[in-house]
Design an enzyme around this catalytic site. Structure first.
Site, short mmCIF file in Angstrom:
data_model
loop_
_atom_site.label_atom_id
_atom_site.label_comp_id
_atom_site.label_asym_id
_atom_site.label_seq_id
_atom_site.Cartn_x
_atom_site.Cartn_y
_atom_site.Cartn_z
CG ASN A 1 -2.30 0.34 0.94
OD1 ASN A 1 -2.63 0.53 -0.23
ND2 ASN A 1 -3.14 0.40 1.94
CB THR B 1 15.50 -16.70 -27.22
OG1 THR B 1 16.03 -16.54 -25.90
CG2 THR B 1 13.99 -16.51 -27.17
CE LYS C 1 14.84 -13.54 -29.67
NZ LYS C 1 13.99 -12.87 -28.70
CE LYS D 1 13.70 -17.27 -22.34
NZ LYS D 1 12.81 -16.55 -23.24
CD GLU E 1 10.26 -12.45 -23.50
OE1 GLU E 1 10.48 -11.29 -23.86
OE2 GLU E 1 11.04 -13.41 -23.72
CG HIS F 1 11.64 -14.30 -19.58
ND1 HIS F 1 11.06 -13.06 -19.51
CD2 HIS F 1 12.62 -14.21 -20.51
CE1 HIS F 1 11.67 -12.26 -20.38
NE2 HIS F 1 12.62 -12.93 -21.00
CB SER G 1 19.31 -13.76 -22.08
OG SER G 1 18.45 -13.58 -23.17
#
Length: 455
Positions: free
Chosen positions: A114, A164, A166, A192, A195, A285, A370
């Site tokens: 809070n 990763t 791509k 990988k 994400e 991740h 990474s």
């Protein structure tokens, strides 16, 4: 007369206690406080302690039904921040009783729930916190940890290599699996899921899991090495997430992955428990971390999120590169890298570590470097991160002019060359480029990579 005096009162009367001696069981927090103009630092620090523990804005009669002294947070020390105007580090101690056992969620709701919108403060940042050993022991922590992971994978004496896949969005499952196979076949340990690859219309999760498992086993058979692909089990509901984890276990793969900040700590802790019970490694991740940790004067430092992840559970976590495309100062990064993988970390303000942290043998987490790194960075990465790390080259593998497998070969050759040079006593920081150049004479794949990315 009435038992209590109604009305608004200064927080510092109750919550600023400079003479307090902290207990071994207290949770300690270091906040960077920027008070509003005219608010004294003691009042601001006390306000933080109050609002994140027992306090409310006015005196209430139910205060008489409890023992504030037992349950209140206390601001026990305040120091100005060198070189910053009107910024202070306020140290707050919380009694252990305020927190539910084994719940990172409750811990954060209490400490940072809070108080960050508080009017008396211009800005507030949680820089570090000390988890008492008694509280650490209520968590399972990482499903397996560094040593068990090395034993499962049979890989020792070097950092692990990942990549990763791509383009992160748009590939079909079969083509995706093909890219996975080529990278693993070339010599990487892991590939990988990105994400944000969850289960989209162009590639549903079950198809991806199947084709990636096929790629793993084919690469394993051909290389004689154990291979892994981080299958992203992150989902819209906890039930769906566990369903994906169960399917991964049925396929017999070694590792799955989760986005722990967008997925949330409750989901992450459930997944970590499932992973330990079922022999799956868990790659974490940190998508969304910069929303929380990028501002220097507000939010939470990543070392706080990293410590929380070690409690919640994960075997790998992304931790910046020190080189490459994402920012991260070297000493500070090394500070939280040690925080996640060592058992005892001494207080060291130069590395951003405000408290000595004893993890009482909670398993360690492998840091994952990474983001924008390539073969020329290999000597620096090997030197900075050491053996207990995962080095991930996405574009640095898939961007190789000859394709994925040669890209993987280039990275593996560069890594093995750096590890060998280090073991022979050479200075990676000084001779790094020379080491890579020498190795590239024997590896046309590495030579081609050296051409594409200039040192």
């Amino acid at each position: 007369s009435v038992g209590f005096k109604a009305g608004v009162k200064d927080y510092k009367l109750t919550y600023y206690t400079p003479e307090y001696e902290t207990k071994d069981t207290d949770i300690l927090a270091a906040f960077r406080v920027t008070p509003q103009p005219g608010v004294p630092p003691e009042e601001a620090g006390a306000a933080v302690a109050a609002e994140s523990s027992t306090g409310t804005w006015t005196t209430v009669w139910t205060d008489g039904l409890t023992s504030l002294d037992r349950y209140k947070g206390r601001c026990y020390h305040i120091e100005p921040v060198a070189g910053e105007e009107n910024q202070y580090i306020a140290y707050v101690a919380y009694p252990l009783d305020l927190f539910e056992e084994g719940s990172v969620t409750n811990m954060f709701t209490s400490i940072v729930g809070n108080v960050f919108g508080f009017k008396a403060l211009r800005a507030l940042r949680l820089e570090d916190f000390r988890i008492p050993t008694a509280y650490v022991k209520t968590f399972q922590g990482p499903p397996h940890g560094i040593q068990v992971e090395r034993d499962k994978l049979n890989k020792y004496g070097r950092p692990l290599l990942g990549c990763t896949i791509k383009p992160k969005l748009g590939l079909s499952a079969k083509n995706y699996g093909r890219a996975v196979y080529e990278c693993l076949r070339g010599g990487l340990d892991f590939t990988k899921d990105d994400e944000n690859v969850n289960s989209q219309p162009f590639m549903r999760w079950r198809d991806r899991f199947l084709f990636c498992a096929e790629a793993l086993y084919k690469a394993q058979a051909e290389t004689g090495e154990i291979k892994g692909h981080y299958l992203n089990a992150t989902a819209g509901t906890c039930e769906e997430m566990i369903k994906r984890a169960v399917f991964a276990r049925e396929l017999g793969v070694p590792i799955i992955m989760h986005d722990y900040l967008t997925g949330g700590f409750t989901a992450n802790t459930s997944l970590a428990h499932y992973c330990r019970d079922n022999g799956l490694l868990l790659h974490i991740h940190r998508a969304m971390h910069a929303v929380i940790d990028r501002q220097k004067n507000h939010g939470m430092h990543f070392r706080v999120l990293a410590k929380a992840l070690r409690l919640s559970g994960g075997d790998h976590v992304h931790s910046g590169t020190v080189v490459g495309k994402l920012e991260g100062e070297r000493e500070i990064t090394l500070g939280f890298v040690d925080l996640i993988r060592d058992d005892l970390i001494e207080k060291d303000r130069s590395r951003g570590i405000y408290f000595t942290q004893d993890w009482v043998s909670l398993p360690g987490v492998l840091p994952v470097a990474s983001g924008g790194i390539h073969v020329w960075h290999m000597p620096a990465l090997t030197e900075i991160f050491g053996d207990d790390s995962v080095l991930q080259f996405g574009g640095g593998t898939l961007g190789h002019p000859w394709g994925n497998a040669p890209g993987a070969v280039a990275n593996r050759v560069a890594l093995e060359a750096c590890v060998q040079a280090r073991n022979e006593g050479r200075d990676l920081a000084r001779e790094g480029n020379e080491i890579i150049r020498e190795a590239s004479k024997w590896s046309p794949e590495l030579a081609a990579a050296c051409e594409v990315w200039k040192e």
